[in-house]
Enzyme design. Structure first.
Site, PDB file in Angstrom:
ATOM      1  N   GLU A  48     102.359  56.336 -39.113  1.00 52.26           N
ATOM      2  CA  GLU A  48     103.129  57.039 -38.076  1.00 52.26           C
ATOM      3  C   GLU A  48     102.266  57.139 -36.831  1.00 52.26           C
ATOM      4  O   GLU A  48     101.050  57.343 -36.921  1.00 52.26           O
ATOM      5  CB  GLU A  48     103.524  58.441 -38.546  1.00 52.26           C
ATOM      6  CG  GLU A  48     104.229  59.220 -37.428  1.00 52.26           C
ATOM      7  CD  GLU A  48     104.916  60.491 -37.896  1.00 52.26           C
ATOM      8  OE1 GLU A  48     104.480  61.066 -38.913  1.00 52.26           O
ATOM      9  OE2 GLU A  48     105.884  60.898 -37.233  1.00 52.26           O
ATOM     10  N   CYS A 244     108.231  62.015 -38.814  1.00 52.21           N
ATOM     11  CA  CYS A 244     109.128  62.698 -37.869  1.00 52.21           C
ATOM     12  C   CYS A 244     109.431  61.857 -36.641  1.00 52.21           C
ATOM     13  O   CYS A 244     110.425  62.088 -35.951  1.00 52.21           O
ATOM     14  CB  CYS A 244     108.519  64.017 -37.419  1.00 52.21           C
ATOM     15  SG  CYS A 244     108.394  65.217 -38.737  1.00 52.21           S
ATOM     16  N   ASN A 375     114.236  60.537 -42.419  1.00 52.95           N
ATOM     17  CA  ASN A 375     112.891  60.932 -42.856  1.00 52.95           C
ATOM     18  C   ASN A 375     112.959  62.220 -43.672  1.00 52.95           C
ATOM     19  O   ASN A 375     113.360  62.193 -44.821  1.00 52.95           O
ATOM     20  CB  ASN A 375     111.950  61.060 -41.652  1.00 52.95           C
ATOM     21  CG  ASN A 375     110.581  61.571 -42.056  1.00 52.95           C
ATOM     22  OD1 ASN A 375     110.023  61.097 -43.048  1.00 52.95           O
ATOM     23  ND2 ASN A 375     110.050  62.534 -41.350  1.00 52.95           N
ATOM     24  N   GLU A 376     112.632  63.348 -43.051  1.00 59.80           N
ATOM     25  CA  GLU A 376     112.620  64.595 -43.840  1.00 59.80           C
ATOM     26  C   GLU A 376     113.901  65.379 -43.599  1.00 59.80           C
ATOM     27  O   GLU A 376     113.856  66.544 -43.235  1.00 59.80           O
ATOM     28  CB  GLU A 376     111.405  65.429 -43.459  1.00 59.80           C
ATOM     29  CG  GLU A 376     110.166  65.049 -44.215  1.00 59.80           C
ATOM     30  CD  GLU A 376     108.967  65.920 -43.872  1.00 59.80           C
ATOM     31  OE1 GLU A 376     109.032  66.692 -42.900  1.00 59.80           O
ATOM     32  OE2 GLU A 376     107.965  65.811 -44.586  1.00 59.80           O
TER      33      GLU A 376
HETATM   34  O1  AHR Z   1     102.637  63.323 -41.729  1.00 61.01           O
HETATM   35  C1  AHR Z   1     102.938  64.185 -40.678  1.00 61.01           C
HETATM   36  C2  AHR Z   1     104.370  64.683 -40.730  1.00 61.01           C
HETATM   37  O2  AHR Z   1     104.574  65.425 -41.888  1.00 61.01           O
HETATM   38  C3  AHR Z   1     105.413  63.608 -40.823  1.00 61.01           C
HETATM   39  O3  AHR Z   1     105.752  63.119 -39.592  1.00 61.01           O
HETATM   40  C4  AHR Z   1     106.572  64.330 -41.422  1.00 61.01           C
HETATM   41  O4  AHR Z   1     107.418  63.475 -42.126  1.00 61.01           O
HETATM   42  C5  AHR Z   1     105.917  65.388 -42.262  1.00 61.01           C
HETATM   43  O5  AHR Z   1     106.469  66.634 -42.030  1.00 61.01           O
END
Ligand code: AHR
Length: 657
Positions: A48, A244, A375-376
């Site tokens: 990321e 994220c 993602n989350e």
């Molecule tokens: O790894 C950092 C963040 O942690 C990522 O972007 C997210 O998916 C998680 O909350």
């Protein structure tokens, strides 16, 4: 003999004499009984663009805000004058003509003598320059009036000039000009000056500088030392682009893969969502140029032998931020992005997107087998969108596996709702995230022992032990955390029939530009180092083997008894039995492995990660304080007697005769 050896080991380490009296515990390994194959994807990488991972990190561009597209178009740049030179800079906006790269600089050089120009501050207060390296400087330029020349200068320590070059743009239309030159010294925070000489007016855009020695020496490529560290893990997959960042703080700043491919001057820059996420680590100058875009991600995955795993936005912005959502009847462009991405990765040149990949220089498909939807995400709003995505993707690409998020936490009502629903809907792969204390990792080594063996596969998509607490800037990448992760990973591996993939997160962090800690690999403008967690990941990946075999103590798997955790596997390719043993306790453990099946050579290879202290860390200055140490050990038929020191991860590889 064995007891005596244990005694000596412990004494010389100055730890616990009581071990002398301990009788070794006898662990049974059934090397003749395969429990489950281990997937090639088992240990992978999560990428990321957080902590300056892409721009200012692995993307080797050395100029910050090269296209003047930051909110403040001259951020990172400083107007400069010397020797009586004079002039002025205008920021021109041509948004109607070039919406994706609206700004450029019109420089008026008003003095005949001296120099007027721009200085770029690079990333995090300077640019990393190496002695003897060749640098490729390039610029888009258009002479308006007169004959303005560019003199490029690198200033190193004490402002010494350590490299220079000259460019003479000639065209009255936009053209790209480039020049190569080398540096006479190393500087971690060099300055880049672009002096303009000769009276006149010149337009400038895409001012760029790359080292020639990038990963695979690709022009405009990636930092070789950082990609090498990934390759050295031999990862099974590469998850990209996050995290994220996939979601964006708002939908507008979500990751849009189609805007990340093709000519770099047409890739629309956006502000990085991590720039102001943490009040303790603001980074207002953190942007995404997308120079590292989807084509580069796919190619890197291919280079390092990893299966590509793109994660796409499912019509939802980050639910920790704006939580914006696309109405269900307006999801088409998002769905189309997913379908087109699969075609881009796998289609042949007769397809629209396969042709684009071919035109970009990669006729062979990227062999995409899985894709993440969101993602989350959490809540019924995610389930609604997930159903629409899944239906559309499966209708066109039934063989592509869908990775489904189970939210940000490994338990709780959000997790339970998604877990129950996705299981009932026959999801392929569930993405669990856990950022938790080292204790949580040790306590959860049995997490998957009782998971449904016939249900969806598990992707431990983001995890890292947090020495203080999630989000704390005080978290350390210390040995206690890495040891706890290793303990937990024995549980992942023991359950490889359910857990098919796992990746530590986040991956990269610039020592001067991070927002989130802990991270797997840290770097500055010149160097990088792997944390203890990095070496744990590497150890497990390089020694995963092909098939899990039972390893038990008193007929029970080893997941915390006296702080010990273990797993065993066969490597059918090398004909070896591999034992992984993690001693998280403060006491050395005399152990005896009794092996059923196989006939072993008298010497086994041993790889050890160890520190006497849980707070030990690696650093740029001492990158290998905790790193693998190789040795050998004698094997007596089908018995391995040894002592696993306190705070140790050890791999023992026994070769069949
Ligand atoms: O790894 C950092 C963040 O942690 C990522 O972007 C997210 O998916 C998680 O909350």
């Amino acid at each position: 003999m064995m007891i005596r050896k244990a005694f000596l080991t412990i004494c010389s380490a100055g730890v616990l004499l009581s071990v002398q009296a301990q009788t070794p515990k006898v662990y049974t390994i059934q090397a003749d009984k395969i429990k489950t194959p281990i997937q090639k994807t088992m240990y992978g990488i999560f990428f990321e663009d957080i902590n300056q991972a892409a721009d200012g990190g692995v993307y080797a561009e050395l100029i910050k805000n090269r296209s003047f597209e930051f909110n403040m178009p001259l951020m990172g740049w400083d107007e400069q004058k010397k020797d009586g030179g004079d002039g002025r800079l205008e920021v021109i906006n041509r948004a109607t003509e070039r919406p994706e790269n609206a700004h450029f600089i019109k420089a008026y050089v008003t003095s005949e003598t001296g120099s007027f120009g721009l200085e770029n501050e690079g990333f995090r207060g300077g640019t990393g320059i190496k002695e003897g390296e060749t640098y490729s400087f390039s610029v888009m330029a258009r002479q308006n009036d007169g004959n303005v020349k560019l003199n490029i200068e690198l200033h190193g320590d004490n402002d010494a000039i350590i490299g220079k070059a000259e460019l003479s743009p000639t065209d009255k239309e936009w053209n790209r000009y480039s020049v190569k030159f080398s540096s006479s010294a190393t500087a971690k925070k060099a300055k880049v000056f672009v002096w303009l000489s000769g009276k006149g007016v010149i337009d400038l855009d895409m001012i760029s500088m790359f080292p020639e020695h990038t990963w695979k020496n690709r022009p405009g490529g990636l930092r070789a030392d950082l990609v090498q560290k990934l390759a050295d893990i031999k990862p099974g997959f590469l998850r990209f682009p996050g995290g994220c960042i996939v979601e964006g703080r708002e939908l507008n700043t979500r990751y849009q893969w189609k805007k990340s491919i093709g000519d770099i001057d047409k890739r629309t820059n956006i502000i990085n969502r991590w720039n102001t996420e943490f009040a303790h680590r603001p980074a207002p100058d953190y942007y995404q140029t997308f120079g590292l875009g989807f084509m580069e991600y796919f190619m890197t995955a291919e280079d390092i032998g990893a299966s590509p795993l793109p994660i796409l936005n499912c019509g939802m912005a980050c639910e920790f931020n704006t939580s914006e959502m696309v109405p269900l009847d307006k999801l088409d462009p998002y769905l189309q992005d997913a379908l087109d991405l699969i075609e881009f990765a796998n289609g042949d040149a007769s397809t629209q997107w396969g042709k684009l990949r071919t035109d970009l220089g990669h006729p062979a498909p990227f062999n995409l087998k899985m894709i993440g939807v969101g993602n989350e995400q959490w809540g019924p709003q995610y389930i609604d969108r997930w159903k629409i995505f899944t239906k559309a993707i499966k209708a066109k690409y039934p063989d592509v596996k869908i990775v489904s998020a189970l939210g940000p936490f490994p338990k709780g009502p959000e997790f339970d709702l998604l877990n129950k629903t996705f299981r009932s809907l026959g999801a392929d792969i569930l993405d669990e995230h856990y950022y938790a204390s080292p204790k949580w990792f040790r306590d959860n080594a049995r997490r998957y022992d009782n998971y449904d063996r016939k249900g969806p596969k598990i992707f431990a998509g983001e995890y890292a032990a947090q020495s203080v607490q999630t989000g704390s800037p005080l978290n350390k990448n210390n040995w206690e955390c890495a040891l706890a992760e290793a303990a937990f990973m024995t549980g992942l591996e023991r359950n490889a029939d359910v857990v098919n993939m796992a990746s530590y997160a986040p991956l990269f962090a610039h020592v001067d530009g991070w927002q989130w800690t802990p991270d797997l690999i840290w770097f500055d403008n010149l160097k990088s180092y792997g944390t203890p967690s990095y070496y744990v990941q590497q150890l497990f990946s390089l020694n995963k083997g092909t098939d899990v075999v039972p390893l038990t103590l008193n007929n029970e798997s080893v997941a915390g008894q006296e702080g010990c955790f273990a797993t065993a596997s066969l490597d059918k390719n090398t004909n070896e039995l591999i034992i992984k043993f993690v001693n998280t306790g403060a006491t050395a453990q005399p152990v005896s492995f009794k092996i059923n099946g196989g006939a072993y050579q008298k010497k086994a290879n041993v790889i050890t990660l160890h520190s006497d202290r849980g707070d030990t860390e690696n650093s740029l200055e001492n990158p290998k304080t905790i790193s693998p140490v190789e040795s050998t050990m004698a094997v007596n038929g089908k018995l391995v007697n040894t002592t696993i020191e306190a705070y140790t991860v050890q791999v023992i590889r026994l070769k069949n005769k």
